[in-house]
Write a protein that holds these residues in place. Sequence first.
Motif, PDB file in Angstrom:
ATOM      1  N   GLN A  81       0.829  -1.202   0.000  1.00  0.00           N
ATOM      2  CA  GLN A  81       0.000   0.000   0.000  1.00  0.00           C
ATOM      3  C   GLN A  81       0.865   1.255   0.000  1.00  0.00           C
ATOM      4  O   GLN A  81       0.545   2.247  -0.675  1.00  0.00           O
ATOM      5  CB  GLN A  81      -0.934   0.001   1.218  1.00  0.00           C
ATOM      6  N   SER A  82       1.984   1.214   0.728  1.00  0.00           N
ATOM      7  CA  SER A  82       2.914   2.355   0.738  1.00  0.00           C
ATOM      8  C   SER A  82       3.529   2.572  -0.638  1.00  0.00           C
ATOM      9  O   SER A  82       3.743   3.708  -1.064  1.00  0.00           O
ATOM     10  CB  SER A  82       4.022   2.130   1.770  1.00  0.00           C
ATOM     11  N   LEU A  83       3.789   1.471  -1.358  1.00  0.00           N
ATOM     12  CA  LEU A  83       4.355   1.566  -2.700  1.00  0.00           C
ATOM     13  C   LEU A  83       3.405   2.303  -3.639  1.00  0.00           C
ATOM     14  O   LEU A  83       3.795   3.263  -4.316  1.00  0.00           O
ATOM     15  CB  LEU A  83       4.647   0.164  -3.237  1.00  0.00           C
ATOM     16  N   ILE A  84       2.151   1.879  -3.680  1.00  0.00           N
ATOM     17  CA  ILE A  84       1.230   2.508  -4.621  1.00  0.00           C
ATOM     18  C   ILE A  84       0.830   3.907  -4.169  1.00  0.00           C
ATOM     19  O   ILE A  84       0.545   4.774  -5.000  1.00  0.00           O
ATOM     20  CB  ILE A  84      -0.016   1.624  -4.894  1.00  0.00           C
ATOM     21  N   ASN A  85       0.845   4.163  -2.840  1.00  0.00           N
ATOM     22  CA  ASN A  85       0.543   5.506  -2.348  1.00  0.00           C
ATOM     23  C   ASN A  85       1.641   6.499  -2.717  1.00  0.00           C
ATOM     24  O   ASN A  85       1.384   7.702  -2.820  1.00  0.00           O
ATOM     25  CB  ASN A  85       0.359   5.499  -0.834  1.00  0.00           C
ATOM     26  N   SER A  86       2.864   5.991  -2.905  1.00  0.00           N
ATOM     27  CA  SER A  86       4.010   6.850  -3.209  1.00  0.00           C
ATOM     28  C   SER A  86       4.184   7.084  -4.703  1.00  0.00           C
ATOM     29  O   SER A  86       5.094   7.809  -5.112  1.00  0.00           O
ATOM     30  CB  SER A  86       5.295   6.231  -2.645  1.00  0.00           C
ATOM     31  N   PHE A  87       3.333   6.465  -5.512  1.00  0.00           N
ATOM     32  CA  PHE A  87       3.461   6.578  -6.958  1.00  0.00           C
ATOM     33  C   PHE A  87       2.380   7.497  -7.514  1.00  0.00           C
ATOM     34  O   PHE A  87       1.212   7.405  -7.131  1.00  0.00           O
ATOM     35  CB  PHE A  87       3.341   5.190  -7.597  1.00  0.00           C
ATOM     36  N   SER A  88       2.779   8.374  -8.399  1.00  0.00           N
ATOM     37  CA  SER A  88       1.827   9.287  -9.032  1.00  0.00           C
ATOM     38  C   SER A  88       1.036   8.517 -10.084  1.00  0.00           C
ATOM     39  O   SER A  88       1.598   8.045 -11.075  1.00  0.00           O
ATOM     40  CB  SER A  88       2.570  10.457  -9.691  1.00  0.00           C
ATOM     41  N   THR A  89      -0.263   8.393  -9.852  1.00  0.00           N
ATOM     42  CA  THR A  89      -1.082   7.585 -10.750  1.00  0.00           C
ATOM     43  C   THR A  89      -2.376   8.290 -11.099  1.00  0.00           C
ATOM     44  O   THR A  89      -2.930   9.051 -10.302  1.00  0.00           O
ATOM     45  CB  THR A  89      -1.398   6.206 -10.126  1.00  0.00           C
ATOM     46  N   LYS A  90      -2.840   8.030 -12.280  1.00  0.00           N
ATOM     47  CA  LYS A  90      -4.104   8.599 -12.749  1.00  0.00           C
ATOM     48  C   LYS A  90      -5.284   7.997 -12.000  1.00  0.00           C
ATOM     49  O   LYS A  90      -6.251   8.683 -11.661  1.00  0.00           O
ATOM     50  CB  LYS A  90      -4.246   8.343 -14.255  1.00  0.00           C
ATOM     51  N   ASP A  91      -5.195   6.707 -11.722  1.00  0.00           N
ATOM     52  CA  ASP A  91      -6.324   6.000 -11.133  1.00  0.00           C
ATOM     53  C   ASP A  91      -5.839   4.659 -10.611  1.00  0.00           C
ATOM     54  O   ASP A  91      -4.863   4.101 -11.127  1.00  0.00           O
ATOM     55  CB  ASP A  91      -7.409   5.789 -12.203  1.00  0.00           C
TER      56      ASP A  91
END
Length: 284
Positions: free
Chosen positions: A175-185
């Motif tokens: 969850q920390s990995l995806i929270n730290s990545f700039s993503t459209k959706d």
Amino acid sequence: MKLKEIETITRSIAWGASKILHSYYCGKNRFETIESSKGNPVTTADIKSNAYILKNLQAFFPQDTFGYLSEENYKNNNCIKKDWVWIIDPLDGTKEFINQTGEYALHIALAYKGRPYVGVVAIPEAQTIYFATKGYGTFVEKLNHKITQIKVSNKNTIKNPSLVVSRSHRNNRFQSLINSFSTKDIIYMGGLGKKITTILEKKADVYLSISGKSAPKDWDFAAPDLILTEAGGKFTYFNGDTPIYNRGDVSQWGNFIASNGSSHQALCEKFMNILNHVDKKAIL
């Protein structure tokens, strides 16, 4: 027998197994849920689908030449001593099946010396089959048996891609990995086959998975691997290695990414750097 002939037989069997799963899903047949020894649910539908697939494959492909590695028949970590091995998940996303989300699939792949050469991913509730043979591309077949070729998008995914990730298999590190990545959706979804088809259908750009206490298994990866790569995508670990199947240990440990391939190496490097930062922060 040629690979395309094998593919045709496999598709026919996948349609039959899809009808079995749908009959249980829609309530025509009642299923029971059995808790396996590892805490993963198994249903009557898993068992019936598995029996149907094995019976019909083995009618065409004898066990003296072909090995069989199925989630429901797997017992140990011994490598199957055959060049050609069927790798089968008769119900990918059992929890989603039980919870009636529709996000389940079935996978059938034929691997040669560890890499898939024929792959089928069926999505019963969409009445759709995705299939590929190595070197021939990826196709979609509908219930009316209309077949069309499908390819991934050519979108540059390094900036603000949309991610598709597991609805349930997410620890704090992931969850920390995806929270730290700039993503459209971010699309949260069950069933790995279903996730990979969202990339094929251009509804998502990137799929991510990192091992925690458990890891995806050969039967989770093999068929989705081929349908994505034959459509022009990439299916690798963060270091760029491709998965090898039937190695003995069916668990695919490590950090994994699937994408449309346009910026795959750059995405691997970016996610590795973010994960290293997450891990260092956790230590501190």
